[in-house]
Scaffold this active site. Structure first.
Site, mmCIF file in Angstrom:
data_model
loop_
_atom_site.group_PDB
_atom_site.id
_atom_site.type_symbol
_atom_site.label_atom_id
_atom_site.label_comp_id
_atom_site.label_asym_id
_atom_site.label_seq_id
_atom_site.Cartn_x
_atom_site.Cartn_y
_atom_site.Cartn_z
ATOM 1 C CG HIS B 142 -1.398 0.756 0.966
ATOM 2 N ND1 HIS B 142 -1.323 2.246 1.960
ATOM 3 C CD2 HIS B 142 -3.423 0.599 1.462
ATOM 4 C CE1 HIS B 142 -2.339 2.434 1.467
ATOM 5 N NE2 HIS B 142 -3.707 2.217 1.817
ATOM 6 C CB CYS B 386 -3.922 2.725 -1.961
ATOM 7 S SG CYS B 386 -5.219 5.141 -1.425
#
Lengths: 136, 429
Positions: B142, B386
């Site tokens: 992420h 993300c």
């Protein structure tokens, strides 16, 4: 029930108008919405101060692609000034669907890319830009 | 009701005796937000990897704090101030028990996993990463476990290296082994991938990293709500997680780190609470964990986090994991049956995948998929989640993602499958 996905929107998405590459583009720009991965390259062929040819390639959601298809139809044949003055609300009217705030960027990508391509044209045509390209 | 109102924590979660299977349909009564219609349909919430919904016990605990004993902590010499302090520190102990941390002073409250990782990058990183030092990350991180390290190595002129993934979304540990010859100072990776659902072999990676002399940070944001987490068994050095993905309030989260590391680390944010003595030109720091909790903390949210940890403990994290494993098995069978041309990404081995199903329908952008599903009250995420480098690695512009929690049911997956049939009907004409 919203009717974002009207038949003509889907039709433009499936078979977009002016989709392709120009061999002799005067100006070209690639725009993207990094958040959704929409990507459009807009090419213009300018002759006698008019948008004589226009083409786009790219991938993205139905809204972004239909918007590019409709917009390129609209500006073809316009003067460069008129194309540069084309407004967001005119494009929304052209799309004819209720665009939620979350999808506005999808709808506007084509216009932002067109504006950027026209701005590149101004920059390259200005005396300052020409001077900058000359060897020192 | 299948659980008691204020569940008591019962020791560790990792090695706990198996409890009864989780009755998600009954549990739904604990989540008031699920009892509503969206666009004329039952709300089908399939975006728990983004944020989970909150049970009544958590909402009530936050409400009770504001209604009954709202006061600053570690300051007031009065009754409600002392109660606020006791509940706040009690929450720290609950969170420590939840992940089987031996010492609650090793829990630093943060706003989320992102802030916890930034804390380590700024505090430990600035003190320990020098020119030419390597940090090993993975391709599936992420942005929260990528960008803080980019900033750090840019400032320190260090290097980032990445463990690649296989096409089915597993870390290629044979390449990791080679990267360890660079003698990295830190190996940082996610416990469970937010995009692919991959459950990484934390203990194995930590042992390999330690053998090469590196410290180990794990992003546990997608793990703590879904799999049993036992800090002692994992053998890591830093473990970061968010509260809001584990049924707790927005703005709650924590960093766990080994005591000696926290004690050696310089402060992160500076101000009140984190000091022992302040003079005009210098100050002494407070003990851990308060050294890292400058300013008035999010007291009510931390108390809610403690209650959420107890709620999950009462359900039994083994039961939660078993429930979500069954949901994944059902989805991997039901979705392709409904829409045969669906592409599902990530590991197909149920033992290696948490409750995350990323997918695409051919030639239909995930934003369009999500938009049409919303007509039927179905909430899924669409975009890059993300993890832009991971999408680039898989050559995907974006994906749609359905993700589960304790309150998810097979009926939710049936609704998703029916919704996807509608998406195809609309787009294929």
């Amino acid at each position: 029930m919203d009717d974002l996905y009207r038949d003509y929107i889907l039709e433009h998405y499936r078979r977009p108008h002016n989709f392709g590459v120009l061999d002799d583009a005067t100006t070209s720009h690639e725009g993207s919405n990094p958040l959704c991965g929409d990507r459009i390259t807009m090419q213009l062929g300018i002759r006698d101060g008019k948008v004589a040819e226009v083409a786009f390639t790219g991938r993205g959601c139905a809204i972004s692609q239909a918007s590019a298809s409709l917009l390129t139809d609209e500006v073809k044949g316009m003067s460069v000034e008129a194309a540069a003055a084309y407004r967001a609300d005119e494009l929304l009217d052209l799309l004819g669907i209720d665009i939620s705030p979350a999808r506005l960027k999808c709808a506007m990508l084509s216009l932002e890319t067109l504006d950027a391509a026209l701005a590149d044209l101004d920059a390259s045509a200005s005396p300052a830009a020409v001077a900058a390209e000359e060897p020192a | 009701m299948t659980i008691v109102e204020q569940p008591k924590a019962s020791g560790t979660t990792g090695g706990a005796a198996p409890r009864g299977a989780l009755d998600a349909a009954a549990l739904r009564a604990d989540f008031p937000i699920l009892d509503q219609e969206v666009n004329g349909h039952r709300l089908v919430y399939l975006d728990s990897a983004s944020t989970s919904q909150k049970p009544n016990v958590v909402i009530d605990a936050v409400s009770a704090y504001y209604r009954e004993y709202n006061a600053n902590v570690h300051r007031g010499i009065y009754t409600i101030g002392e109660k606020a302090t006791a509940e706040y520190e009690g929450a720290r102990a609950r969170v420590a028990r939840f992940i089987n941390a031996p010492d609650s002073h090793e829990i630093v409250f943060t706003r989320n996993a992102t802030e916890a990782i930034n804390l380590v990058a700024y505090s430990w990183g600035r003190a320990n990463i020098d020119r030419g030092d390597a940090i090993v990350l993975t391709e599936m991180e992420h942005h929260a476990n990528l960008v803080p390290w980019q900033l750090l190595v840019q400032e320190k002129d260090g290097d980032l290296e990445f463990v690649p993934i296989s096409d089915d979304g597993l870390l290629r540990l044979e390449v990791f082994e080679v990267l360890l010859h660079l003698k990295p100072k830190l190996v940082a990776f996610t416990h469970v991938s937010n995009t692919l659902g991959t459950i990484n072999p934390v203990r194995q990676i930590a042992d390999m990293a330690h053998a090469a002399g590196a410290l180990v940070l794990v992003d546990g944001a997608q793990a703590v709500p879904h799999v049993p987490v036992d800090i002692e068994a994992l053998g890591v050095d830093f473990y970061a997680f968010s509260g809001h993905k584990m049924l707790a309030p927005m703005g709650s989260g924590a960093l766990w780190a080994r005591r000696e590391l926290l004690e050696a680390m310089p402060p992160f944010l500076a101000g009140g609470e984190m000091i022992r003595e302040v003079h005009l030109r210098r100050s002494d720091w407070n003990d851990i964990p308060w050294k890292f909790e400058a300013g008035t903390p999010a007291v009510g949210d931390a108390i809610g986090l403690g209650v959420a940890a107890d709620y999950l403990t009462a359900l039994g994290m083994d039961a939660v994991r078993a429930h979500e494993r069954e949901l994944v098995a059902y989805a991997l069978e039901a979705l392709p049956r409904a829409v045969p041309d669906i592409a599902v990404y990530g590991p197909m081995d149920l033992d290696l995948r948490g409750g995350v199903i990323p997918f695409n329908l051919p030639d239909i952008h995930p934003h369009d998929v999500a938009q049409i599903l919303d007509r039927y009250g179905i909430a899924v995420r669409a975009g890059h989640h993300c993890t832009m480098p991971l999408h680039e690695r898989l050559d995907l512009a974006a994906t749609a993602r359905a993700s589960f929690s304790v309150f998810s049911t097979n009926a939710d997956i049936d609704a998703l499958a029916a919704g996807l049939v509608e998406v195809e009907r609309i787009f294929r004409g």
